[in-house]
Structures are given as structure tokens and as C-alpha cells.
Design a protein around this motif. Structure first.
Motif, PDB file in Angstrom:
ATOM      1  N   THR A 235       0.827  -1.201   0.000  1.00  0.00           N
ATOM      2  CA  THR A 235       0.000   0.000   0.000  1.00  0.00           C
ATOM      3  C   THR A 235       0.864   1.255   0.000  1.00  0.00           C
ATOM      4  O   THR A 235       0.558   2.234  -0.687  1.00  0.00           O
ATOM      5  N   VAL A 236       1.957   1.257   0.744  1.00  0.00           N
ATOM      6  CA  VAL A 236       2.878   2.394   0.727  1.00  0.00           C
ATOM      7  C   VAL A 236       3.426   2.598  -0.682  1.00  0.00           C
ATOM      8  O   VAL A 236       3.475   3.733  -1.189  1.00  0.00           O
ATOM      9  N   ALA A 237       3.823   1.509  -1.333  1.00  0.00           N
ATOM     10  CA  ALA A 237       4.352   1.625  -2.698  1.00  0.00           C
ATOM     11  C   ALA A 237       3.304   2.195  -3.650  1.00  0.00           C
ATOM     12  O   ALA A 237       3.608   3.053  -4.497  1.00  0.00           O
ATOM     13  N   TYR A 238       2.061   1.737  -3.503  1.00  0.00           N
ATOM     14  CA  TYR A 238       0.998   2.209  -4.401  1.00  0.00           C
ATOM     15  C   TYR A 238       0.701   3.689  -4.163  1.00  0.00           C
ATOM     16  O   TYR A 238       0.526   4.457  -5.115  1.00  0.00           O
ATOM     17  N   THR A 239       0.650   4.104  -2.888  1.00  0.00           N
ATOM     18  CA  THR A 239       0.312   5.504  -2.613  1.00  0.00           C
ATOM     19  C   THR A 239       1.411   6.455  -3.059  1.00  0.00           C
ATOM     20  O   THR A 239       1.164   7.650  -3.255  1.00  0.00           O
ATOM     21  N   GLN A 240       2.613   5.957  -3.235  1.00  0.00           N
ATOM     22  CA  GLN A 240       3.688   6.800  -3.769  1.00  0.00           C
ATOM     23  C   GLN A 240       3.602   6.929  -5.285  1.00  0.00           C
ATOM     24  O   GLN A 240       4.100   7.902  -5.860  1.00  0.00           O
ATOM     25  N   GLU A 241       2.963   5.945  -5.936  1.00  0.00           N
ATOM     26  CA  GLU A 241       2.852   5.948  -7.393  1.00  0.00           C
ATOM     27  C   GLU A 241       1.563   6.602  -7.885  1.00  0.00           C
ATOM     28  O   GLU A 241       1.538   7.196  -8.975  1.00  0.00           O
ATOM     29  N   ARG A 242       0.486   6.495  -7.131  1.00  0.00           N
ATOM     30  CA  ARG A 242      -0.822   6.977  -7.571  1.00  0.00           C
ATOM     31  C   ARG A 242      -0.891   8.490  -7.453  1.00  0.00           C
ATOM     32  O   ARG A 242      -0.711   9.057  -6.371  1.00  0.00           O
ATOM     33  N   ILE A 243      -1.127   9.145  -8.571  1.00  0.00           N
ATOM     34  CA  ILE A 243      -1.176  10.607  -8.623  1.00  0.00           C
ATOM     35  C   ILE A 243      -2.623  11.074  -8.637  1.00  0.00           C
ATOM     36  O   ILE A 243      -3.444  10.585  -9.423  1.00  0.00           O
ATOM     37  N   GLN A 244      -2.945  12.010  -7.765  1.00  0.00           N
ATOM     38  CA  GLN A 244      -4.278  12.621  -7.717  1.00  0.00           C
ATOM     39  C   GLN A 244      -4.114  14.104  -7.393  1.00  0.00           C
ATOM     40  O   GLN A 244      -3.342  14.461  -6.479  1.00  0.00           O
ATOM     41  N   PHE A 245      -4.790  14.937  -8.151  1.00  0.00           N
ATOM     42  CA  PHE A 245      -4.677  16.385  -7.969  1.00  0.00           C
ATOM     43  C   PHE A 245      -3.225  16.857  -8.081  1.00  0.00           C
ATOM     44  O   PHE A 245      -2.763  17.728  -7.351  1.00  0.00           O
ATOM     45  N   GLY A 246      -2.477  16.206  -8.966  1.00  0.00           N
ATOM     46  CA  GLY A 246      -1.120  16.638  -9.259  1.00  0.00           C
ATOM     47  C   GLY A 246      -0.059  16.186  -8.273  1.00  0.00           C
ATOM     48  O   GLY A 246       1.084  16.636  -8.354  1.00  0.00           O
ATOM     49  N   ARG A 247      -0.391  15.307  -7.337  1.00  0.00           N
ATOM     50  CA  ARG A 247       0.594  14.824  -6.359  1.00  0.00           C
ATOM     51  C   ARG A 247       0.252  13.397  -5.957  1.00  0.00           C
ATOM     52  O   ARG A 247      -0.865  12.934  -6.145  1.00  0.00           O
ATOM     53  N   SER A 248       1.239  12.688  -5.413  1.00  0.00           N
ATOM     54  CA  SER A 248       0.990  11.310  -4.997  1.00  0.00           C
ATOM     55  C   SER A 248       0.035  11.315  -3.808  1.00  0.00           C
ATOM     56  O   SER A 248       0.108  12.182  -2.933  1.00  0.00           O
ATOM     57  N   ILE A 249      -0.857  10.332  -3.786  1.00  0.00           N
ATOM     58  CA  ILE A 249      -1.850  10.315  -2.708  1.00  0.00           C
ATOM     59  C   ILE A 249      -1.190  10.026  -1.360  1.00  0.00           C
ATOM     60  O   ILE A 249      -1.748  10.357  -0.308  1.00  0.00           O
ATOM     61  N   GLY A 250       0.013   9.450  -1.387  1.00  0.00           N
ATOM     62  CA  GLY A 250       0.727   9.204  -0.144  1.00  0.00           C
ATOM     63  C   GLY A 250       1.188  10.469   0.542  1.00  0.00           C
ATOM     64  O   GLY A 250       1.595  10.441   1.709  1.00  0.00           O
ATOM     65  N   SER A 251       1.142  11.602  -0.155  1.00  0.00           N
ATOM     66  CA  SER A 251       1.556  12.868   0.442  1.00  0.00           C
ATOM     67  C   SER A 251       0.425  13.534   1.218  1.00  0.00           C
ATOM     68  O   SER A 251       0.662  14.486   1.958  1.00  0.00           O
ATOM     69  N   PHE A 252      -0.799  13.019   1.081  1.00  0.00           N
ATOM     70  CA  PHE A 252      -1.926  13.605   1.803  1.00  0.00           C
ATOM     71  C   PHE A 252      -1.901  13.158   3.271  1.00  0.00           C
ATOM     72  O   PHE A 252      -1.668  11.981   3.577  1.00  0.00           O
ATOM     73  N   GLN A 253      -2.181  14.082   4.158  1.00  0.00           N
ATOM     74  CA  GLN A 253      -2.056  13.802   5.583  1.00  0.00           C
ATOM     75  C   GLN A 253      -2.990  12.671   6.028  1.00  0.00           C
ATOM     76  O   GLN A 253      -2.604  11.822   6.836  1.00  0.00           O
TER      77      GLN A 253
END
Length: 358
Positions: A235-253
């Protein structure tokens, strides 16, 4: 107290990690799901090339002569890849039952073959409603045993009843083996029907059942730990790859918080699993408490992490093509097999004297 693997245990862990990563691939697991839930080439390599199938069986009986920590290491790595192996049924349930309660002749006849992988065994405990299901009288079994993990692949069965523990060979007259449709196809169940089957009994049934359940609970907890860690890693790997609103979803708090909660729960489960393994090896008075706690906490953690894995993967996590469903099904299987987390918490409460206080 700081717990760390010995050099030998660390080597086993690295070897097992590399072995399962290379061989227990998603493609092979899915193929095994159509073949009684056993990747036969993987089983041959695990028992033959790796040589660790008999990790908790004494060297004099064909095993490696190690302990529960080493068994937990193997179960954790197998669980990390949802490996389609009869490790739980054969090596963590049936083998300890025979080792603890069998005669010297029975140990010598069965354990070397289990350690080498030549023979696969399964174990029948009480039915889910608490009834034995099987009656043993005059070394003859009648009734039905339900939910034997990898029962359709087993050559012998260790069957626990109120009146003793019996060993039944697959070709016994009057024995019926029926494969069952299971949620987790990597660990399918079978039903045994006994029509007056003549059997041989173990010398110490109480010790046999206690050893099988204790080792089985630990192996399930370790399997759950490995699966939960895989859910987090993927899941960590996927959230670093999946882009939403111009940034990886793993960057969302909000996503970071959910991943952090998974990590904290996994580390707690890891402490519980290896505390239990050490307590069993040391024959500590805390062993029963520890293994019940590990089974409950690790299975709850796995269920939570598998659910989070599906949700954080979004739509792709619900598809048959994605491995998230393999982990979710294994998590549900682990939670229900040999006692639910709630049942194990009740045992912990009883051992801690909390039920008396209430």
C-alpha cells in the motif's frame, strides 16, 4: 528488554525471505488455488532444497531441531506471500501433536516423512460450535470432522476427540474425504466422514492436543504478521505511485495517518508474536497467555491492514486481478481458524483473572 534474532535466526530469516520472494509468486499461487491449494513445486523446494520443513522436529527424527522462534520466522515469510503450502496443517499442527503425544514408534514412523515433505498431514480439532463431532471407541472412529486445513492433500490425519487422539491414514476403510469450498483458496478445507474407521491412538492425548493448538496458534499469528506487513508495504508503494490532484496520494495527511496506524499495529503484533514464540521455547509460565494474546492481536491487525489495503488502492483493490483479495481472504481465514480473536481475548482475560474480578 530488547529482543533481537541470533545470527543463526537472522540467517534463516534472510534465507526464507529470499526464497519466498523468488518462488511464491502471485502467478504460482493463483495456479495452486486450482490444485487443492498446494504449489507442489514450492513445497518440494521448501522441504527439499531449503530443508527447513522440520525446523521444530528433533534432529534424531529427521528434523532440524530448532524452536518456535524459527518456526514463526518461516510462517511469517510464508504469510507475507500468501504461499499455497500445507505448512500450518502438516508442520504446525499434526507434527507437534505426534511429537508431544505419540509413542516412540509412531514418532519414528511419521515425523521423518513429515520433515522431508514426503508425507503431508492435517489436524482435526473441535468443531466451531465446541462439539467434538467425532467419537472414539475401541480404537474406532465414527462421526464427522470439519474444516481440516489442506485436508484434501493430506496422507494422514491426526484427529482429536473427547476420548483420545487418533492417527488415520488416508486409505483407511470407511474414511471419506470431501474437499470444501473455502473463502481462502490458498488454504482450503476438507471434511472427514468416519464410518467405523479402525485407527491407532496416541499415548498422551492431552499433551498432543496442547502442543498442536499452541504451535498452531503461533503459526497463524506469525502468518498474520507477515500478511499484514505485506499489506502495508504494497500500500505504501501504491500511494507513492498513484497521482491525484497533481501529487501522490501518499503525500496527503489523511493517507499518511492511516498508513502510520497500520505500521504501529504491525509493530505491536510483531512484539506479541515473538514474545509468544520465546515464551513457548523457554517453557515460561506466560506461554499460554502470550500465545492467546498473539493470535488475537495479530489476526485483528491483519484484518485491519487488509481492509485498509483494499480501500487505499481504490477501485483496483476490489478486482480479482489484484492480490489484495488474496490477503483479505487469508486474513479472514486466520481470524476464524482455531478460535476467533474474541475467543482468544476471553482466554487472556481468564488467565489474567479478569473474569473473576468481574
Amino acid at each position: 528488554m530488547h529482543f533481537a534474532f541470533t545470527d543463526e535466526q537472522a540467517m534463516i530469516a534472510e534465507t526464507a525471505k529470499a526464497f519466498f520472494a523468488e518462488n511464491a509468486t502471485s502467478e504460482r499461487t493463483r495456479a495452486a488455488m486450482a490444485d487443492a491449494g498446494v504449489d507442489r513445486l514450492l513445497w518440494q523446494a521448501f522441504t527439499g532444497e531449503l530443508g527447513l520443513a522440520g525446523v521444530a522436529i528433533p534432529e534424531a527424527l529427521g528434523g532440524v531441531g530448532l524452536g518456535m522462534v524459527e518456526l514463526a520466522i518461516l510462517a511469517e515469510e510464508a504469510g507475507r506471500h500468501t504461499a499455497a503450502l500445507p505448512l500450518l496443517a502438516s508442520l504446525a499442527l499434526a507434527a507437534p501433536a505426534i511429537l508431544a503425544g505419540g509413542t516412540d514408534e509412531q514418532k519414528a514412523r511419521f515425523l521423518p516423512r513429515l520433515a522431508s515433505g514426503e508425507l503431508v498431514a492435517s489436524f482435526a480439532a473441535m468443531n466451531s460450535d465446541g462439539t467434538p463431532g467425532v467419537t472414539l471407541s475401541d480404537e474406532t472412529l465414527t462421526g464427522a470432522a470439519l474444516l481440516l486445513p489442506h485436508g484434501a492433500s493430506a496422507g494422514i490425519f491426526v484427529v482429536a476427540t473427547d476420548d483420545g487422539v487418533a492417527i488415520v491414514e488416508r486409505g483407511a476403510l470407511g474414511l471419506g474425504v470431501t474437499p470444501l469450498t473455502s473463502m481462502d483458496q490458498t488454504r482450503p478445507y476438507a471434511r472427514l466422514d468416519f464410518g467405523g474407521v479402525a485407527v491407532e491412538t496416541l499415548a498422551d492425548p492431552r499433551a498432543s492436543v496442547r502442543a498442536a493448538l499452541t504451535t498452531g496458534w503461533l503459526a497463524i499469528a506469525a502468518d498474520a504478521l507477515g500478511g499484514a506487513q505485506a499489506c502495508l508495504d504494497r500500500t505504501v508503494a501504491y500511494t507513492q505511485e498513484r497521482i491525484q490532484f497533481g501529487r501522490s496520494i501518499g503525500s496527503f495527511q489523511a493517507v499518511k495517518h492511516r498508513l502510520a496506524d497500520m505500521m504501529v499495529a504491525i509493530e505491536q503484533a510483531r512484539s506479541a508474536v515473538y514474545w509468544a514464540a520465546c515464551a513457548i521455547d523457554e517453557e515460561s509460565d506466560e506461554a499460554a497467555f502470550a500465545v492467546h494474546a498473539a493470535k488475537a492481536f495479530a489476526c485483528d491487525t491483519y484484518t485491519h491492514c487488509a481492509g485498509e489495503m483494499i480501500q487505499l488502492h481504490g477501485g483496483i483493490g476490489f478486482t480479482w486481478e489484484h492480490d489484495a483479495h488474496l490477503y483479505f481472504k487469508r486474513a479472514r481465514s486466520n481470524a476464524s481458524l482455531l478460535g476467533t480473536p474474541d475467543w482468544h481475548r476471553e482466554q487472556v482475560a481468564g488467565l489474567a483473572g479478569l473474569d473473576e474480578a468481574a
